[in-house]
Structures are given as structure tokens and as C-alpha cells.
Design a protein around this motif. Structure first.
Motif, PDB file in Angstrom:
ATOM      1  N   LEU A 288    -105.460   5.058  93.487  1.00 21.58           N
ATOM      2  CA  LEU A 288    -106.342   6.210  93.691  1.00 21.58           C
ATOM      3  C   LEU A 288    -106.539   6.959  92.381  1.00 21.58           C
ATOM      4  O   LEU A 288    -107.652   7.379  92.039  1.00 21.58           O
ATOM      5  N   VAL A 292    -110.297   7.235  89.396  1.00 18.61           N
ATOM      6  CA  VAL A 292    -110.893   8.385  88.707  1.00 18.61           C
ATOM      7  C   VAL A 292    -111.036   8.104  87.214  1.00 18.61           C
ATOM      8  O   VAL A 292    -111.980   8.563  86.560  1.00 18.61           O
ATOM      9  N   TRP A 303    -116.840  17.884  93.796  1.00 17.20           N
ATOM     10  CA  TRP A 303    -116.837  16.879  94.860  1.00 17.20           C
ATOM     11  C   TRP A 303    -117.748  17.384  95.974  1.00 17.20           C
ATOM     12  O   TRP A 303    -117.295  18.013  96.923  1.00 17.20           O
ATOM     13  N   ALA A 307    -117.956  11.084  96.940  1.00 17.62           N
ATOM     14  CA  ALA A 307    -116.851  10.936  95.991  1.00 17.62           C
ATOM     15  C   ALA A 307    -116.943  12.019  94.927  1.00 17.62           C
ATOM     16  O   ALA A 307    -118.002  12.630  94.746  1.00 17.62           O
ATOM     17  N   VAL A 311    -117.327   9.337  89.814  1.00 28.35           N
ATOM     18  CA  VAL A 311    -116.412   8.346  90.390  1.00 28.35           C
ATOM     19  C   VAL A 311    -117.219   7.447  91.323  1.00 28.35           C
ATOM     20  O   VAL A 311    -118.029   7.935  92.126  1.00 28.35           O
ATOM     21  N   TRP A 316    -113.841   4.700  95.478  1.00 32.73           N
ATOM     22  CA  TRP A 316    -113.099   5.883  95.931  1.00 32.73           C
ATOM     23  C   TRP A 316    -112.780   5.783  97.421  1.00 32.73           C
ATOM     24  O   TRP A 316    -111.648   6.019  97.838  1.00 32.73           O
TER      25      TRP A 316
END
Length: 672
Positions: A288, A292, A303, A307, A311, A316
Motif C-alpha cells: 500500500l 503511493v 483524496w 484514489a 496515485v 490503489w
């Protein structure tokens, strides 16, 4: 007898406070605040008080609270202030007033030693290094003698130590009543004492953590308290939004993986492939983070879509799904051994909570909230309300139908806004209908302090600006001999200015340059307070963030505060953007109604480090020409204490010469 009578007598000349301490002086502003607090305690409702530095607000709320005979909750901004209130101010007043009052201190569970986790840490073969082993041994030795288990009692323990999370519990990993050390638990002891006390001292983080989860003992405590007082209330909104939303961090996932592996190998070795289960969860957390990619240190990613910004949405979504599935797999594995030890039942709950949070972040953001990702060595996924107004109105200010039991809420700080309604504070906190009182500082600012805006510096956005601030600070410090604090608005400026000043002042210069991060904050402040004493050199402190407030350095140890630029909120911050957009949707100006009040309050906080006592003298330098050239500069200047304004370099250097020649040694009054 009405409460205001004994309160007024206590603050009068010849009253109990003046008889109890030789340094106490009656102050009209202090008495006015105390009388307003007394009225609110008697009638109920909410009172917001901005009390300038030197008013003595602590006694203004403590005296009526203690004399009222009501059960009182006191909340402060930090654990340091909490310790000061409980260990110094409260005992002094209780003794002076001759009251049979029981007091208690209650912190979050992360402040207390967990005996069970300490035993687990002793058996952990993955301690970071030898120094961690030594720290653990020191904690174990101290654990034999402490009654409270409060780690703040342990001398020399670095609050940044990697051992602390290993010997303290969280809501997620606490075993509760099933813990083998439950009867001796320091957290439970603190809660029992709080439930039996007349006055309980907590901090804002604990208050809002409990408001969010109703778990920290406050669920039982708060309903029985009729008077709640929040000191350093200017931090309430930002503290509250941290707890009233949802968060998921890769650190939480890695900690859970480590705890699951340790418990599995210790208590159920061979029954499950613990290495494989923990490894799957650990990989999902690391993947995870890898999705990024590289980011600037401390980056906060917007955000607003599927996503975070920049990103890949598919990658994601897949990584979040892997996290959710890894948590589910961990819960299934733990369920097969859940009867063996209570540790496993708690681990199952943690797996479910983490999985639920991962699922929540796969769904759209709730209306009225904002979502972002803090990207550093770890990721922190956050969904937060824009402010705490709704929570305050619905969970605090709703009173019962019985007016005799109506609660009293007092909120106070030295800095709560730059208008008569203190709307910077009252609006986001849902306190628009509260009574508002502003009490001016008793200090003679025109005689004690001056403010200077150098016109020759580059604009704040110019790459040369930080270097010029460092050059100005170096020149001033050489003239003054120390006693200087440079406050920066960014970590980049902190590093640039700090490194340049360390380069200019070597060990033989007679100046010691202290930079935030090189030592724990407490150690930096203690050294800075010493100043040029006992053969030690004068000090220059370069700091950012938390040093803008809550730092009390009276006397000639601090005579010059330099602020690198006006502390406007960063416009690209997702929370700032969302708040600005909400104001625009209401037909209001984000700049006038948000950015300027935020800068004004932060500027007042920074300037407040300079003059702490009636005998202090000093200069505030704001290295931002906008304060003198832009129209909004007048509003920001008006927010500062009424210091005399220096017109140019010659006047500035002349004032520094005067300060250097007349080094005033001040004593810290015991009663302020």
C-alpha cells in the motif's frame, strides 16, 4: 451564599490568595474573569474567555471551581500542562483555600506502563538495538517502585523512544478484564481514582478520544461532572477533528502483524503458520505504501476521487483490497486458537477493526468530511470532519430538562481570535451562542516590548529568504549574546536556518545553537531556559510547529523572538482546501474569514513567547514585508499585543544594544 462573594474575597487585597503567597498581586482582569466563571458555574451554559498573557487565568477558573463544591473536569492541551496543573497549581490552591478536595490525574492509556506488555517485550527477540534493551531494563527497575505507572515520572526517558509503544497499551491491544495483570493495571487504577475524585485533570486528546469511542473511563466520569473547563482551548478544534473521523495507518497494520506473530509463537507455536499469516499482512501494508511512491517529506495528498492525487486508481484499489483480505485472513487464523489465551480474542477484534477501516476507505467519503493521505515513511489514511461544531452541539451542549443540573462549560486561552466575537474559535467549535469575554494582559507592552519588520529582506517565496533570516538572526545574536528564539513556519526553513546558524557559531563563539529535533523538546527548553548561566554560553533556539505555543521562558533567557514569515495555512492542504470551499459555497471570503484569522491567531501565539512576566523586555521581529506593505497587514498587526513599532535597522540595533547592556535577571513568581 452566592458563589461570587467568596470568589471576590479570595482575589481581593488582603484576601486568602494574597495572604497565602507573597508574590500575589490583585489584578482587575483576573478578578473579572473569575467572577464570569463563577456566574457560569451557578447558572450553567457556556463561557468563552480570551485572557491575555499575565492575567493569571489558571487561578481565575480554579478558585471559583473549587469554591463551588461542584464536581469538576479540567482539560489541558498537553500532558506537560496537565502535570503542571495537577502537581503545582491545584495543590497550592487547595491548601490555600483550606478545602477538603480530592484531585486525580487521568491520561490516555499510552502514558501508563502496561505490565503485561512489558513482560512480553522482555521475551521479544526483535528489540531494535542494545540501547532499547537498556531502556527496557530501566523501565523494569522503575516498575518495581512506581505507584501510578505514569511514564512521565521516569527521569531521562526520551518520549521518542521506540521502547515506549512496546511497554504501553492501546485501545486495540489491551486485553481488558482478561489480562493476567488486570488487578495491578495502572490504567484501571487511574480511572478508579478519577471516579472517586472531586476534581479530575485530563487532556484534550483523551477527552476527544473518549468522545469518539466512549472507552477511556470518561463514559462513566463525564455524566457525573457538572463543571467542565478547557484551558488552552485554542487547540480544541484541531485536536477534535483528529479523533472524530476515521484513520488507518500502515503503522497500525505492521504493529498488529508484529503483535500477532509474537503472541502466536509464544502461545500457539505450531498450530498456525504464523510467519506466513503475519508476512501476508505485512506485505499488504508495505505494498500500500509502495503504490503511493516517493513523496516529499510530510506530504499530505488530496483524496477527492477514487484514489489520492497522482496515485493509480486501479493499483490503489487493489492494494486496499489486499489489506482488507489480509486482515480477514488473520482473523480466520486467530479464530482457530481463540480459546487458548485472551490475547487471541483481542487480536481478532483488532483484525476486524482494521479490515472494517480498510473497507470504509474503499467507499466514497462521507458528506461534510474531507479525506486525505499523510505520506511519510508510513501512510496515514484519514477521513475527518471539517470541524467539531456538530459534535460539540450534539454531545456536549445538549442539557437535560432539569435546569438545576444544567452543566457549565468554560473555554479559555490567551489566543482565541482577532474579532470581538472570537469567531475563529466559536464558529468551528459550535459555540456561537456562548457568552464571550476578552480580558486584556496587564503587561505594559509599549514599555516592555517592540516589534520590527525589516523592509530589506526578500519576499517569503524567494529562495534567498531563509538565508537572509539566518543572517539577520546571526547579527542580532552576536549583539545580544544569546536569548534568541527563531520560529519557522515550515520544516524546510527550520533546516535551512538551523544549519546556517550552526555553521556560523562554533563551540568557541560563546553561543550555543539549539535546533528542534536534535534533542527531545523538554531537554531543548530546559537548556534554553538556563541561558548564559554557570559558565554556559548564551543560547539561540531554532524551532517550528509545537514551539510556537506552550513554551514559557521568562527573564533574559529570551529577549528576541524572530518569526520567519506570516503563518498562513498551507493553501494546498486538503483540510484547508475543504474549509475554503465550504466558505465559498456560503458566499464568504476564504481569505478574510479563514486565512487571515488563522494567521492572526498563530502570530499571536508566536509573539506570546516573548513577554511572560511584568519585568520582561524584548523585541519581536517578523521577517515578512507583507506585514508592513499589504492592506491585511494592519489587521494582523492589530492582533498583536500593543508593542511599540521600530522604524528601521538603526532603531532595532539600538534597542538590542540596550537589552544587552541591561540584562535583567527576573524571578519566577510562585503565584501568577
Amino acid at each position: 451564599m452566592p458563589l461570587h462573594d467568596p470568589v471576590r474575597e479570595a482575589f481581593a487585597e488582603g484576601g486568602v490568595l494574597s495572604r497565602a503567597a507573597e508574590h500575589f498581586l490583585p489584578r482587575p482582569g483576573q478578578t473579572d474573569m473569575a467572577m464570569a466563571v463563577a456566574r457560569t458555574i451557578e447558572s450553567g451554559g457556556a463561557l468563552v474567555v480570551e485572557a491575555g498573557t499575565g492575567v493569571g487565568k489558571t487561578f481565575s477558573y480554579l478558585v471559583p471551581a473549587l469554591l463551588s463544591g461542584e464536581r469538576v473536569l479540567l482539560s489541558t492541551a498537553t500532558k506537560t500542562l496537565q502535570d503542571q496543573l495537577f502537581g503545582r497549581d491545584l495543590p497550592k490552591l487547595v491548601q490555600a483555600l483550606g478545602l477538603p478536595v480530592r484531585t486525580a490525574l487521568l491520561k490516555g492509556r499510552g502514558s501508563y506502563l502496561c505490565l503485561h506488555r512489558m513482560e512480553q517485550a522482555r521475551q521479544d527477540s526483535t528489540l531494535p538495538d542494545r540501547s532499547a534493551v537498556r531502556v527496557l531494563a530501566k523501565i523494569e527497575e522503575w516498575s518495581q517502585s512506581t505507584r501510578t505507572g505514569d511514564l512521565a515520572e521516569l527521569p531521562g526517558l526520551d518520549e521518542r523512544s521506540a521502547v515506549i509503544p512496546l511497554v504501553t497499551s492501546t485501545r486495540e491491544n489491551c486485553l481488558g478484564s482478561q489480562c493476567p495483570k488486570f488487578r495491578a493495571c495502572h490504567v484501571n487504577l487511574a480511572r478508579r481514582e478519577a471516579l472517586a475524585a472531586d476534581v479530575v485533570v485530563i487532556n484534550h486528546h483523551l477527552f476527544f478520544a473518549d468522545l469518539a469511542v466512549r472507552e477511556s473511563g470518561m463514559a462513566e466520569l463525564l455524566p457525573t461532572v457538572r463543571v467542565a473547563i478547557f484551558d488552552e482551548a485554542h487547540q480544541l478544534n484541531e485536536t477534535g477533528v483528529q479523533f472524530l473521523g476515521t484513520q488507518l495507518t500502515t503503522g497500525q497494520l505492521l504493529d498488529f502483524s508484529r503483535d500477532m506473530l509474537a503472541a502466536g509463537l509464544q502461545l500457539a507455536r505450531g498450530l498456525v503458520d504464523w510467519q506466513q499469516v503475519a508476512g501476508t499482512l505485512e506485505r499488504s501494508a508495505r505494498d500500500l505504501r509502495l503504490v503511493v511512491g516517493r513523496t516529499a517529506p510530510g506530504a499530505r495528498l488530496r483524496w477527492v476521487a477514487q484514489a489520492p492525487a497522482d496515485v493509480d486508481p486501479d493499483a490503489w484499489e487493489a492494494a486496499l483490497s489486499d489489506v482488507r483480505e489480509a486482515c480477514a485472513g488473520a482473523a480466520e487464523a486467530l479464530a482457530t486458537v481463540s480459546e487458548i489465551a485472551p490475547d487471541f480474542a483481542r487480536l481478532i477484534e483488532r483484525a476486524d477493526i482494521l479490515g472494517t477501516r480498510a473497507q470504509a476507505f474503499c467507499e466514497p467519503c462521507e458528506a461534510g468530511s474531507v479525506r486525505w493521505v499523510d505520506a511519510g515513511a508510513q501512510l496515514r489514511l484519514v477521513e475527518s470532519p471539517l470541524d467539531i461544531a456538530k459534535a460539540v452541539r450534539e454531545k456536549l451542549l445538549r442539557s437535560s430538562g432539569d435546569e438545576s443540573s444544567k452543566k457549565s462549560w468554560i473555554f479559555t486561552s490567551a489566543t482565541l481570535g482577532d474579532d470581538s466575537r472570537l469567531s475563529w474559535f466559536t464558529e468551528p467549535c459550535g459555540l456561537e451562542s456562548a457568552e464571550v469575554l476578552q480580558v486584556e494582559s496587564p503587561f505594559d507592552y509599549p514599555a516592555q516590548a517592540a516589534v520590527y519588520v525589516p523592509r530589506h529582506l526578500a519576499k517569503p517565496g524567494d529562495p534567498a529568504h531563509s538565508g537572509q533570516v539566518a543572517a539577520l538572526a546571526a547579527q542580532a545574536v552576536r549583539q545580544l549574546g544569546g536569548g534568541t528564539m527563531v520560529l519557522t513556519t515550515t520544516l524546510r526553513a527550520l533546516r535551512t536556518i538551523g544549519e546556517e546558524l550552526q555553521r556560523q557559531f562554533d563551540a568557541a563563539s560563546g553561543i550555543e545553537v539549539l535546533v528542534q529535533g536534535q534533542w527531545p523538546k523538554r531537554r531543548l527548553i530546559d537548556r534554553f531556559r538556563e541561558g548564559a548561566s554557570q559558565g554556559k554560553p548564551g543560547c539561540l533556539l531554532v524551532a517550528s510547529a509545537s514551539f510556537w505555543e506552550g513554551v514559557d521562558v521568562p527573564g533574559d533567557a529570551l529577549q528576541l523572538v524572530i518569526i520567519d514569515k506570516l503563518p498562513f495555512p498551507p493553501p494546498g492542504d486538503p483540510l484547508v482546501e475543504a474549509r475554503s470551499q465550504r466558505l465559498e459555497s456560503q458566499g464568504r471570503s476564504p481569505f478574510n474569514d479563514y486565512f487571515i484569522p488563522e494567521a492572526a491567531v498563530a502570530l499571536k501565539q508566536g509573539a506570546g513567547r516573548l513577554i511572560r512576566r511584568e519585568t520582561d523586555q524584548g523585541v519581536l521581529v517578523v521577517c515578512d514585508t507583507r506585514l508592513a506593505t499589504m492592506g491585511y497587514g494592519r489587521r494582523l498587526m492589530a492582533a498583536l499585543p500593543p508593542m511599540r513599532v521600530l522604524k528601521g535597522d538603526d532603531e532595532f540595533l539600538e534597542v538590542l544594544d540596550g537589552l544587552a547592556a541591561t540584562r535583567i535577571s527576573t524571578t519566577d513568581p510562585a503565584w501568577t
